[in-house]
Design a protein around this motif. Structure first.
Motif, PDB file in Angstrom:
ATOM      1  N   THR A  21       0.810  -1.208   0.000  1.00  0.00           N
ATOM      2  CA  THR A  21       0.000   0.000   0.000  1.00  0.00           C
ATOM      3  C   THR A  21       0.843   1.257   0.000  1.00  0.00           C
ATOM      4  N   SER A  22       2.092   1.143   0.401  1.00  0.00           N
ATOM      5  CA  SER A  22       2.994   2.284   0.355  1.00  0.00           C
ATOM      6  C   SER A  22       4.403   1.739   0.303  1.00  0.00           C
TER       7      SER A  22
ATOM      8  N   CYS B 283       5.359  -3.840   8.343  1.00  0.00           N
ATOM      9  CA  CYS B 283       5.943  -2.519   8.153  1.00  0.00           C
ATOM     10  C   CYS B 283       7.453  -2.598   8.304  1.00  0.00           C
TER      11      CYS B 283
ATOM     12  N   GLU C 186       3.850   7.285  13.964  1.00  0.00           N
ATOM     13  CA  GLU C 186       3.205   7.460  12.666  1.00  0.00           C
ATOM     14  C   GLU C 186       2.142   6.388  12.434  1.00  0.00           C
ATOM     15  N   LEU C 187       2.445   5.163  12.809  1.00  0.00           N
ATOM     16  CA  LEU C 187       1.485   4.077  12.621  1.00  0.00           C
ATOM     17  C   LEU C 187       0.257   4.271  13.494  1.00  0.00           C
TER      18      LEU C 187
ATOM     19  N   ASP D 268      -0.918   7.176  14.496  1.00  0.00           N
ATOM     20  CA  ASP D 268      -1.668   8.265  13.870  1.00  0.00           C
ATOM     21  C   ASP D 268      -2.473   7.745  12.686  1.00  0.00           C
ATOM     22  N   ASP D 269      -1.859   6.867  11.885  1.00  0.00           N
ATOM     23  CA  ASP D 269      -2.564   6.288  10.740  1.00  0.00           C
ATOM     24  C   ASP D 269      -3.722   5.415  11.191  1.00  0.00           C
TER      25      ASP D 269
ATOM     26  N   SER E 159      -6.563   7.729  12.267  1.00  0.00           N
ATOM     27  CA  SER E 159      -7.178   8.443  11.151  1.00  0.00           C
ATOM     28  C   SER E 159      -7.889   7.515  10.179  1.00  0.00           C
TER      29      SER E 159
ATOM     30  N   LYS F 168      -6.350   5.323   8.183  1.00  0.00           N
ATOM     31  CA  LYS F 168      -5.494   4.923   7.065  1.00  0.00           C
ATOM     32  C   LYS F 168      -5.036   3.473   7.185  1.00  0.00           C
ATOM     33  N   LEU F 169      -4.978   2.965   8.418  1.00  0.00           N
ATOM     34  CA  LEU F 169      -4.623   1.569   8.675  1.00  0.00           C
ATOM     35  C   LEU F 169      -5.813   0.855   9.291  1.00  0.00           C
TER      36      LEU F 169
END
Length: 337
Positions: free
Chosen positions: A56-57, A70, A82-83, A85-86, A89, A91-92
């Motif tokens: 995915t990235s 990761c 960061e993970l 936060d994702d 939000s 995103k994960l």
């Protein structure tokens, strides 16, 4: 201060060739495994290709069973932030735990220290166990030759002896005794061929709700302090055992002086305290100069109500640890009682 919704972190360590990748693959392939976030140093070292769905990235891989892989390109603490936060939000996808696989030559102390020293990480995550793998075939020579391997064992809550199918009973026994000399209170298990012990990843060693686990890792300290004065090179263990209750002043003075004098050389300090005047026991847990705030257990885990503290240190004579505690006991109370 810390809530119960923190995400558990399992630190998986072990020397080169100890079987970390195979164990991790087997766990992720287990039936009904809860979604996990796996953090590794270099993706090329981990053979998860048969489970990949899509990337995915640049550094995030989704696996068939809902787990996430990761790669760490920079600082681990920044990656964890960061993970998280994702995750918040959206995103994960949600995950139940984090598994961090270190490289075989890694000293795990800085990794743990970095996580415990960051307040944001401590609010979001909970380090619940450190699992070290030791190869039954080469384990004794590796522990003798490589200091980082001994430190991996010294820091572990659980040691898994791998490749037992390739070693005879005598070799396995020697490895187990070598591990016990370095970390006498560690929970030790053997990896059986074809079987997956999910508790290696899902058991919470650092939770004060796990009263039986606390008693287990102190079990070997209950017998004799002298038996813990083993040698694993410069890494040694000692146990402080007191039949009578101790005071908070004594424990506080001892920890302060211990940290001030030997902080970087304190690999692990774990104990159960019988505090004078308290109805319930308290748990003491520290790594280097970072100590968790003492927490009370709901009850005594057994009929043994003695104070028992296990110290695993690097390059410190056990007698010096004992002497510091005795000096703290001899100090007058600030209240004059």
């Amino acid at each position: 201060m810390f809530g119960n919704d923190r995400i558990p972190i399992v630190l998986l360590t072990g020397h080169l060739g100890s079987g970390k990748t195979t164990l991790l693959n087997d766990y992720l392939s287990a039936a009904d495994v809860e979604p996990a976030l796996v953090i590794i140093n270099e993706f090329g070292e981990v053979g998860l290709d048969h489970q990949l769905v899509r990337q995915t990235s640049e550094n995030i891989i989704l696996l068939e069973n809902g787990c996430i892989c990761c790669t760490v390109r920079g600082d681990l603490v920044d990656t964890l932030k960061e993970l998280h936060d994702d995750l918040r939000s959206g995103k994960l996808a949600p995950f139940k735990r984090v598994v961090i696989e270190t490289t075989g030559l890694a000293d795990p102390v800085p990794v743990v220290h970095g996580m415990m020293n960051d307040f944001q990480i401590m609010l979001a995550y909970e380090l619940t166990s450190i699992v070290a793998l030791v190869d039954a075939v080469n384990g004794c020579s590796v522990l003798e030759r490589y200091p980082e391997a001994s430190r991996q064992v010294a820091l572990a809550d659980r040691v898994c002896i791998t490749k037992g199918d390739l070693a005879d009973a005598g070799a396995i026994d020697r490895v187990q005794r070598a591990v016990a000399r370095i970390n006498p209170s560690v929970d030790m298990t053997r990896r059986e061929l074809g079987l997956m012990d999910r508790s290696l990843f899902e058991r919470r060693f650092h939770s004060t709700t796990g009263v039986s686990d606390i008693e287990h890792w102190l079990g070997r300290a209950a017998g004799s302090a002298a038996s813990l004065h083993g040698a694993g090179g410069a890494i040694r263990s000692t146990a402080i055992i007191r039949d009578r209750p101790v005071t908070w002043d004594t424990v506080s003075h001892w920890v302060d002086r211990l940290v001030a004098r030997y902080g970087p050389n304190l690999l692990r300090v774990k104990g159960i305290l019988n505090i004078d005047g308290a109805d319930r026991p308290s748990v003491l847990h520290g790594i280097q100069h970072l100590f968790h705030p003492p927490e009370e257990l709901p009850c005594w885990p057994s009929s043994d109500h003695r104070t028992r503290i296990v110290c695993i240190v690097d390059g410190i004579a056990p007698e010096e640890i004992q002497a510091l505690f005795a000096e703290a006991e001899a100090m007058p109370s600030p209240m004059g009682v």
